[in-house]
Structure formats: structure tokens, C-alpha cells
Design an enzyme around this catalytic site. Structure first.
Site, PDB file in Angstrom:
ATOM      1  N   THR A  13      34.304  55.153  35.659  1.00  0.00           N
ATOM      2  CA  THR A  13      33.475  56.356  35.483  1.00  0.00           C
ATOM      3  C   THR A  13      34.245  57.496  34.840  1.00  0.00           C
ATOM      4  O   THR A  13      33.702  58.239  34.026  1.00  0.00           O
ATOM      5  CB  THR A  13      32.939  56.813  36.863  1.00  0.00           C
ATOM      6  OG1 THR A  13      32.080  55.794  37.359  1.00  0.00           O
ATOM      7  CG2 THR A  13      32.161  58.109  36.772  1.00  0.00           C
ATOM      8  N   THR A  96      36.308  53.209  40.341  1.00  0.00           N
ATOM      9  CA  THR A  96      36.547  53.249  41.787  1.00  0.00           C
ATOM     10  C   THR A  96      36.090  51.971  42.498  1.00  0.00           C
ATOM     11  O   THR A  96      36.612  51.637  43.555  1.00  0.00           O
ATOM     12  CB  THR A  96      35.815  54.442  42.435  1.00  0.00           C
ATOM     13  OG1 THR A  96      34.416  54.350  42.122  1.00  0.00           O
ATOM     14  CG2 THR A  96      36.379  55.756  41.955  1.00  0.00           C
ATOM     15  N   ASP A  97      35.115  51.259  41.903  1.00  0.00           N
ATOM     16  CA  ASP A  97      34.509  50.141  42.629  1.00  0.00           C
ATOM     17  C   ASP A  97      35.529  49.090  43.055  1.00  0.00           C
ATOM     18  O   ASP A  97      35.451  48.552  44.161  1.00  0.00           O
ATOM     19  CB  ASP A  97      33.407  49.479  41.787  1.00  0.00           C
ATOM     20  CG  ASP A  97      32.169  50.361  41.675  1.00  0.00           C
ATOM     21  OD1 ASP A  97      32.053  51.318  42.468  1.00  0.00           O
ATOM     22  OD2 ASP A  97      31.324  50.088  40.802  1.00  0.00           O
TER      23      ASP A  97
HETATM   24  N1  ASP Z   1      31.195  51.438  38.435  1.00  0.00           N
HETATM   25  C1  ASP Z   1      32.303  52.346  38.258  1.00  0.00           C
HETATM   26  C2  ASP Z   1      33.563  51.522  38.123  1.00  0.00           C
HETATM   27  O1  ASP Z   1      34.075  51.052  39.112  1.00  0.00           O
HETATM   28  C3  ASP Z   1      32.402  53.284  39.411  1.00  0.00           C
HETATM   29  C4  ASP Z   1      33.471  54.350  39.297  1.00  0.00           C
HETATM   30  O2  ASP Z   1      34.344  54.326  38.471  1.00  0.00           O
HETATM   31  O3  ASP Z   1      33.409  55.283  40.134  1.00  0.00           O
HETATM   32  O4  ASP Z   1      34.037  51.295  37.031  1.00  0.00           O
END
Ligand code: ASP
Length: 351
Positions: A13, A96-97
């Protein structure tokens, strides 16, 4: 003295854009120009008291971290290993995932690296307008990287919101809060506020052998969360794939059903007899798989390995790493799963 830091970007993200046609966030077709978005990056060493110097940037990949797999972890580890003598620390931007998985993988593959690796990301993209955590997280990542160099804190750390935590202990617990991560069964390494408050314990330098890259991974590992009434046929079905390792998230202190039609004992025993390593972790938010009930002890008796206080994500990655680097003999797998490589396990719990 400025600390030379290498920035590796992988997507997530933090560097995404909003696609109005597809109606969601996605990585841009060409990686975001970070220097245009955040021109201060070129002068960090003069702007910040910790003197982090962004010495080099490498765009490794540009993906939503849900699309990461062990080959991506290897690519990141190899990039760091190849540059280990040129820089004092590494900052990796990441979604973050699956950040906790990648962080654990780097911690195991590079457990002898005498340099800090800092992972960070964001809940809102750098290009997301006025509401953003991306800028804070990125700048904090550089500052913590420089401080970790000074403190000889040679760990893989996640810097996110108000927390600095070890990747091997991190769980993404919120898709809402700017503090997306929590530290499982271990204190945070530091808190971020007006100042950085490091835990006393976290500042002790640890001696490590000369750096090697141990980047073999056997990806044939799965994670299964047990629920009441789970059909043993599900476990049987999983067992009859090419699986080499299974992490089972048991109830409470590592308990699994062992009585009646829903007993998982025969299927698990059968898997272990065929040489598949089975590790039991807990679904609880605090505490460890300690098997002080018969329901857990029965599975240890047939050869399952206690995951103790490891996070399930760290246990999955560690099992891939152990199988990849030390072979499949179950006694050896157990020995390495019960060795503390990256502060991922409290071996005192193993008795
Ligand atoms: N879907 C995103 C990822 O993990 C979520 C994020 O970055 O917060 O790439």
C-alpha cells in the site's frame, strides 16, 4: 557519522495508487518515484539527528504482498546479502498483509547478518492525500535503522505506527488502526512517540558467527486452524498432497480433539509416520502451546512438535527454512524448530 542505508522497495500500500476504474488500490505500472514524492529522502542525514543517509535505492518488485511467495523472500534476502558490505542497514518497504512472513523469512535466512533490517509499510499510500501514515513510517524506519546501527541491534524489525517490533513476533492485528501490528509473547523493541523508547533488553548486542546466506526453503508447508468439529477427512486430504510440513493452530495451550469421530489423532499420527513434520501452535492471543493438557500431550506422544510461543506465521516460515536447510529427518527438524535463531521462540518453555 552518517549511517549508510540501502532502501529496497517491494510494493504494498505504501507505494500504491488508487485505480478508479478497477475500484481499488493497486501497485502503479511503474514503481512510484519516491524521490519526487518525498524529496527530503535525499537529505535525511542533514535533516535528522540520527543521520540516516539514503545511500542507494533498489526497486526489487512492485506487488501487493498478498502475491508474495517464498521465491520473493529469497530474492529480497539475496539482494541484502549481496550488498551486506556496502551499507550499515537496510530498509525494506513492503505490504502489511504478509510483512510478518517476509520479515520472519529474512530473519531466518540472514540470522547471522550483523546489520539491522527494517521493514515498513503503510495503511494509506504515500500518494493518499492529506491523511497518511506512510511518510511517518518511512521516516521512522530510517531513524530506527540508524539507531539500530548505533545500538548494534542486528535484528529484522518492523517499524509501524507507534511500535518497533521483531518481525518474528509480529502479527498484523488491525486493518483499521495506524498501529497495524502487535507483538506476540514478546515485548516491543521500542515505542515511537515524542522520543524513541527502547526496551532495555532489546539493546544488548548479540554476537553472531560470520554472515552466511541460508536461503533454502521448502515451501511445501501449510497452516491449518482447527475448529470444533473439523472433519479428520480434511486433514487426510491435506496429508495426501506433496506436503512436507504442517503447522496446526490448536486451541488454548496447544490442544486438539483426540476423542471420538472427530479425533485428529489417527490422521496426525499417520502423517508423522509418513515423515511429515507436524508443529502445533496456539490460536490464543497470549501464551504458548505448552501441552499441559492430555489433549495436547497425546499429539506430542505420537511425534508432533510443540511450536511453544512462536507466532503461527513465524512457525510456518521456520518450518520451510528448517526443512530446506537441515533436511526432513524428524528428530533433526524438531531440534532446529526448538533452536532460537531470531528471538522467535522462548526455549525455556520447552522444559
Ligand atoms: N494488500 C496490501 C499489501 O499487503 C496491504 C498493505 O500494504 O497494507 O500489499
Amino acid at each position: 557519522m552518517p549511517k549508510k542505508i540501502c532502501l529496497l522497495t517491494t510494493g504494498g500500500t505504501i507505494t500504491m495508487i488508487h485505480d478508479t476504474q478497477q475500484g481499488g488500490l493497486r501497485p502503479p505500472d511503474t514503481p512510484l518515484d519516491l524521490y519526487k514524492t518525498l524529496p527530503e529522502l535525499t537529505q535525511l542525514e542533514t535533516l535528522l539527528p540520527e543521520q540516516p543517509q539514503l545511500a542507494h535505492t533498489e526497486f526489487l518488485m512492485n506487488i501487493d504482498s498478498s502475491n508474495m511467495n517464498p521465491a520473493h523472500w529469497q530474492q529480497i534476502a539475496q539482494a541484502i546479502f549481496a550488498r551486506r558490505d556496502e551499507y550499515d542497514a537496510f530498509v525494506v518497504t513492503h505490504g502489511t498483509d504478509t510483512m510478518a512472513y517476509t520479515g520472519s523469512a529474512l530473519a531466518f535466512m540472514l540470522h547471522t547478518l550483523n546489520k539491522p533490517i527494517i521493514l515498513t509499510g503503510a495503511q494509506v499510500p504515500l500518494t493518499g492525500g492529506l491523511v497518511m501514515d506512510a511518510r511517518n513510517n518511512l521516516i521512522n524506519a530510517f531513524r530506527i535503522a540508524a539507531l539500530a546501527v548505533e545500538r548494534q541491534l542486528h535484528d529484522v524489525l518492523i517499524v509501524f505506527g507507534s511500535k518497533v517490533l521483531r518481525a518474528t513476533r509480529a502479527i498484523k492485528h488491525s486493518v483499521f488502526d495506524f498501529d497495524a501490528f502487535t507483538s506476540f509473547n514478546a515485548p516491543e523493541v521500542a515505542r515511537i512517540g515524542l522520543r524513541y523508547q527502547f526496551q532495555h533488553e532489546a539493546t544488548a548486542p548479540r554476537m553472531k558467527p560470520p554472515c552466511q546466506l541460508q536461503d533454502n526453503l521448502d515451501g511445501r508447508v501449510a497452516l491449518l486452524k482447527v475448529t470444533p468439529g473439523l472433519s479428520p477427512q480434511v486433514v487426510e486430504a491435506i496429508a495426501h498432497t506433496d506436503l512436507q510440513g504442517l503447522v496446526i493452530e490448536g486451541f488454548g495451550a496447544g490442544n486438539l480433539p483426540y476423542l471420538g469421530a472427530y479425533s485428529l489423532l489417527p490422521s496426525i499420527e499417520g502423517m508423522i509416520a509418513r515423515g511429515i513434520a507436524v508443529v502445533i501452535t496456539t490460536q490464543a492471543q497470549i501464551g504458548a502451546a505448552e501441552m499441559f493438557y492430555v489433549t495436547g500431550a497425546e499429539f506430542i506422544r505420537v511425534g508432533a512438535i510443540s511450536g511453544a510461543d512462536m507466532t503461527s506465521s513465524s512457525a510456518v516460515v521456520k518450518l520451510m527454512w528448517v526443512l530446506g536447510n537441515f533436511g526432513h529427518a524428524l528428530d533433526r527438524v524438531k531440534t532446529h524448530m526448538h533452536t532460537n535463531y531470531a528471538e522467535e521462540i522462548d526455549v525455556r518453555l520447552l522444559g
